[in-house]
Design a protein around this motif. Structure first.
Motif, PDB file in Angstrom:
ATOM      1  N   HIS A 138       2.224 -23.586  14.765  1.00 31.31           N
ATOM      2  CA  HIS A 138       2.848 -24.690  14.026  1.00 31.31           C
ATOM      3  C   HIS A 138       1.965 -25.952  13.984  1.00 31.31           C
ATOM      4  N   HIS A 142       0.387 -27.923  10.674  1.00 30.62           N
ATOM      5  CA  HIS A 142       0.504 -29.332  10.270  1.00 30.62           C
ATOM      6  C   HIS A 142      -0.850 -29.867   9.774  1.00 30.62           C
ATOM      7  N   ASP A 323       8.270 -30.827   8.561  1.00 31.77           N
ATOM      8  CA  ASP A 323       8.166 -29.368   8.607  1.00 31.77           C
ATOM      9  C   ASP A 323       8.412 -28.711   7.246  1.00 31.77           C
TER      10      ASP A 323
HETATM   11 ZN    ZN Z   1       6.385 -29.970  12.959  1.00 33.26          ZN
END
Ligand code: ZN
Ligand code: KG4
Length: 351
Positions: A138, A142, A323
């Motif tokens: 993750h 980003h 997100d």
């Molecule tokens: Zn995040």
């Protein structure tokens, strides 16, 4: 580029990445926290479909994300976001599910129950359409949000600021990166959310605090900028200083806007000082910000001001800061360090 051969994937190999001899269409799923997201991205940079189902309203009543409730909401939304992404891809470019080159999913860090929902959906799609599966980190995702709709190429210096992490990362190539600075206690987003809560702002605190800060005087109160070694950060002392300041107004009206502005000024200056130090030490001329807190108005402004000093600054548009799955698809394409085995497991924290 990497030639992928999954255990349960029947074809010989599939070329994924910038050196592939054919176009890559990657469908990715993101479900690490409170957003259920699905996207399809062509060659790591061109978004063909992008869908995000937010759970903010659900968690607002509790003042924060409740993991069990979040996982259940992912279950409710996952099929809907996948269907909608396929629909958008068909409408936008006539792309069919069989045309997807590979399926990707976030493996961590995040809430385990939440990650499992998205990851299992991505693996199931890979098996159903007999395509490779790619597990994605993750945090790397980003950073890769910055490749979308740009021509950014490494090397560059990155500031990753999210609810769980605050890191300065030396991105040497698409697949090689080194964390050269990080927080020793609270992450920036965490500090924003905690300070927001102690001045009585509802969840999610970060964006609300940012809004009020824009109405206040950033120099109303002098708050301490933590002295931490090298390129590391600390934000827990600042949070305590705000608590003390708030208490000093007991019985009187709280100057909320000025407190928010002063907090925001201290945080953004701290981030800028350390980032500049990293840039000067590396000699890099490109700088990137990423993560949910990269949506912050003052942090963006201060970092974009580096353009006046000869740096090229990249920051994803708001929708690719918080997100989303487009950044995950981009990461599956560019970051060849990602996993490539359907047996990969989820993880909650960076090991
Ligand atoms: Zn995040
Ligand atoms: O990257 P992200 O969406 O989720 C994580 O991976 O953590 O980041 C969420 C964090 C939250 O702490 C939220 O309060 C913060 O980003 N955030 C902001 C702003 N927008 C989101 N913090 C300050 N100012 C903002 N405008």
């Amino acid at each position: 580029m990497k030639n992928i051969k999954n255990k349960l994937f029947s074809q010989e190999t599939v070329e994924i990445g910038p050196n592939s001899n054919y176009d890559n269409y990657i469908m990715a799923i993101e479900s690490s926290c409170d957003e259920t997201a699905c996207a399809i991205v062509k060659n790591g940079r061109e978004v063909i479909a992008n869908v995000v189902a937010s759970q903010i309203k659900t968690h607002a009543q509790f003042g924060g994300v409740i993991p069990e409730i979040a996982a259940r909401e992912h279950l409710d939304s996952i099929n809907i976001v996948i269907e909608e992404a396929f629909r958008q891809a068909k409408e936008n470019v006539g792309l069919k599910p069989e045309d997807i080159t590979a399926f990707a999913g976030t493996v961590g860090p995040g809430l385990v129950g939440c990650l499992l929902v998205g990851l299992n959906a991505a693996k199931t799609l890979a098996l159903t359409y007999d395509k490779p599966f790619i597990g994605v980190n993750h945090l790397n995702a980003h950073l890769c949000g910055n490749y979308i709709d740009t021509d950014l190429k490494p090397p560059f210096m990155a500031l990753l600021v999210s609810g769980g992490h605050t890191q300065i990362i030396d991105v040497k190539s698409y697949s090689e990166q080194e964390i050269i600075g990080e927080t020793v206690d609270d992450a920036v987003g965490e500090a924003y959310d905690k300070v927001a809560r102690l001045i009585g702002l509802p969840y999610p605190g970060g964006p609300r605090l940012d809004k009020l800060a824009q109405e206040g005087n950033p120099f109303a109160y002098k708050l301490p900028e933590a002295r931490v070694d090298e390129l590391n950060f600390s934000f827990s002392g600042l949070k305590t200083a705000v608590l003390r300041l708030v208490k000093s107004f007991e019985g009187k009206e709280l100057p909320v806007n000025d407190i928010c502005a002063s907090f925001q000024e201290t945080v953004s200056s701290t981030l800028l000082h350390k980032l500049k130090k990293a840039l000067e030490e590396s000699g890099y001329k490109q700088v990137v910000i990423a993560g949910g807190v990269a949506a912050n108005s003052e942090i963006r402004k201060k970092i974009f001001d580096l353009q006046n000093e000869g740096y090229t600054v990249f920051a994803p548009p708001m929708k690719y800061c918080t997100d989303n799955a487009a950044m995950v698809a981009s990461c599956a394409y560019f970051n060849t360090n990602t996993f490539d085995d359907v047996n990969v497991e989820v993880f909650s924290r960076v090991k």
